[in-house]
Write a protein that holds these residues in place. Sequence first.
Motif, PDB file in Angstrom:
ATOM      1  N   GLY A 199     -22.656   9.475  47.049  1.00 13.14           N
ATOM      2  CA  GLY A 199     -23.586   8.880  46.106  1.00 13.14           C
ATOM      3  C   GLY A 199     -24.810   9.736  45.867  1.00 13.14           C
ATOM      4  N   THR A 200     -25.763   9.174  45.153  1.00  8.27           N
ATOM      5  CA  THR A 200     -27.007   9.859  44.840  1.00  8.27           C
ATOM      6  C   THR A 200     -28.174   9.134  45.480  1.00  8.27           C
ATOM      7  OG1 THR A 200     -27.349   8.601  42.799  1.00  8.27           O
ATOM      8  CG2 THR A 200     -26.098  10.656  42.630  1.00  8.27           C
ATOM      9  N   CYS A 201     -29.309   9.832  45.530  1.00  8.61           N
ATOM     10  CA  CYS A 201     -30.530   9.233  46.023  1.00  8.61           C
ATOM     11  C   CYS A 201     -31.689   9.750  45.185  1.00  8.61           C
ATOM     12  CB  CYS A 201     -30.686   9.529  47.510  1.00  8.61           C
ATOM     13  SG  CYS A 201     -31.771   8.400  48.411  1.00  8.61           S
ATOM     14  N   SER A 202     -32.920   9.476  45.590  1.00  8.85           N
ATOM     15  CA  SER A 202     -34.050   9.660  44.685  1.00  8.85           C
ATOM     16  C   SER A 202     -34.284  11.085  44.223  1.00  8.85           C
ATOM     17  CB  SER A 202     -35.323   9.103  45.320  1.00  8.85           C
ATOM     18  OG  SER A 202     -35.515   9.625  46.604  1.00  8.85           O
ATOM     19  N   GLY A 203     -34.122  12.094  45.043  1.00  8.14           N
ATOM     20  CA  GLY A 203     -34.366  13.459  44.606  1.00  8.14           C
ATOM     21  C   GLY A 203     -33.298  14.012  43.692  1.00  8.14           C
ATOM     22  N   ASP A 204     -32.191  13.289  43.521  1.00  9.75           N
ATOM     23  CA  ASP A 204     -31.190  13.646  42.530  1.00  9.75           C
ATOM     24  C   ASP A 204     -31.627  13.234  41.141  1.00  9.75           C
ATOM     25  OD1 ASP A 204     -29.122  14.901  43.913  1.00  9.75           O
ATOM     26  OD2 ASP A 204     -28.382  13.006  44.666  1.00  9.75           O
ATOM     27  N   SER A 205     -32.753  12.557  41.034  1.00 11.43           N
ATOM     28  CA  SER A 205     -33.233  12.082  39.746  1.00 11.43           C
ATOM     29  C   SER A 205     -33.210  13.202  38.719  1.00 11.43           C
ATOM     30  CB  SER A 205     -34.662  11.552  39.878  1.00 11.43           C
ATOM     31  OG  SER A 205     -34.706  10.407  40.664  1.00 11.43           O
ATOM     32  N   GLY A 206     -32.628  12.907  37.558  1.00 12.78           N
ATOM     33  CA  GLY A 206     -32.537  13.882  36.494  1.00 12.78           C
ATOM     34  C   GLY A 206     -31.317  14.768  36.567  1.00 12.78           C
ATOM     35  N   GLY A 207     -30.652  14.776  37.733  1.00 11.18           N
ATOM     36  CA  GLY A 207     -29.454  15.580  37.867  1.00 11.18           C
ATOM     37  C   GLY A 207     -28.329  15.034  37.003  1.00 11.18           C
ATOM     38  N   PRO A 208     -27.375  15.893  36.655  1.00 11.98           N
ATOM     39  CA  PRO A 208     -26.306  15.467  35.751  1.00 11.98           C
ATOM     40  C   PRO A 208     -25.274  14.586  36.424  1.00 11.98           C
ATOM     41  CG  PRO A 208     -25.863  17.668  36.538  1.00 11.98           C
ATOM     42  CD  PRO A 208     -27.219  17.291  37.089  1.00 11.98           C
ATOM     43  N   VAL A 209     -24.750  13.649  35.655  1.00 13.33           N
ATOM     44  CA  VAL A 209     -23.541  12.930  36.024  1.00 13.33           C
ATOM     45  C   VAL A 209     -22.477  13.376  35.029  1.00 13.33           C
ATOM     46  CG1 VAL A 209     -22.419  10.705  36.337  1.00 13.33           C
ATOM     47  CG2 VAL A 209     -24.831  10.988  36.961  1.00 13.33           C
TER      48      VAL A 209
END
Length: 282
Positions: A215-225
Amino acid sequence: MALILGSAAPASAITGNYVEDNEHPYVGLVVFYDEEGEFTGRCSGSLLTPTVFLTAGHCTDDNATAIVYFQQDAGANYDPVTELDPITGYPETCAGDTLGVLCATSDELYNYGFDDFASFPNTYDVGIVILDQPIDLDEYGALAAPGSLDSLATARGRQDVTFTASGYGLTKSSPVAVESYRERLMASAILTNLSSRNTDGFNLQTNGNGAGRGGTCSGDSGGPVFYGGYESNTIVAVTSFGLNEWCRGVDFAYRTDRQEVLDWIASVVGEEQYSQIDIVTI
């Protein structure tokens, strides 16, 4: 509902079953500074052209400048004593001869209208960073055409639909310890919902729990899906928020396959730059 964000908080990233991301060299680690030059936080994002970098609106919001690093291990050698990675210069500068090659600066930041989630579920959580130095690569992120995900909202077998998230930051987060590789990592997740009260056509909800998923967490914000597996370069959303402090369970990303979002990107970057962005139908 607790919205766990990452622009000014301790940043987290791909969790669970992840692998090093060497497939997407255009995915970068971006750090932000305010008007006084003070570091405010880090996020992730993707180059769509040599100078157009896509991230989250809550990352660019209220910030003045940015530095983007494209090394897979952009902050892996960070020294907490000096507060600097001597190899890359993270988070203060582009080290050595990396400027315009693996690192770029920016003082041109935009956000789509992010309003601290006041308009939830339509959070307008998209941001653009225009780089001062072009980064020339063989491939860039592509954007999915408008409405690409709409058919999945009611399609049978949607639990088998795979998405891939990429980003930097903390790799493990718990009440007793955190672990940060500061590397670009990626993980697969499955579609959970596109039309609930939390998504409503604006957000993509995925689940990274289970064997072979992360999964993702807060510092992945803005990263691509990305739509599809690890080799996909088709971006359908940018990582936006989660529902608990330790980044467990479902993840939410703001959809970019919407005509309004694409129109806004075009208005920010201009016709010439927008024509360079690859828009694909999935």
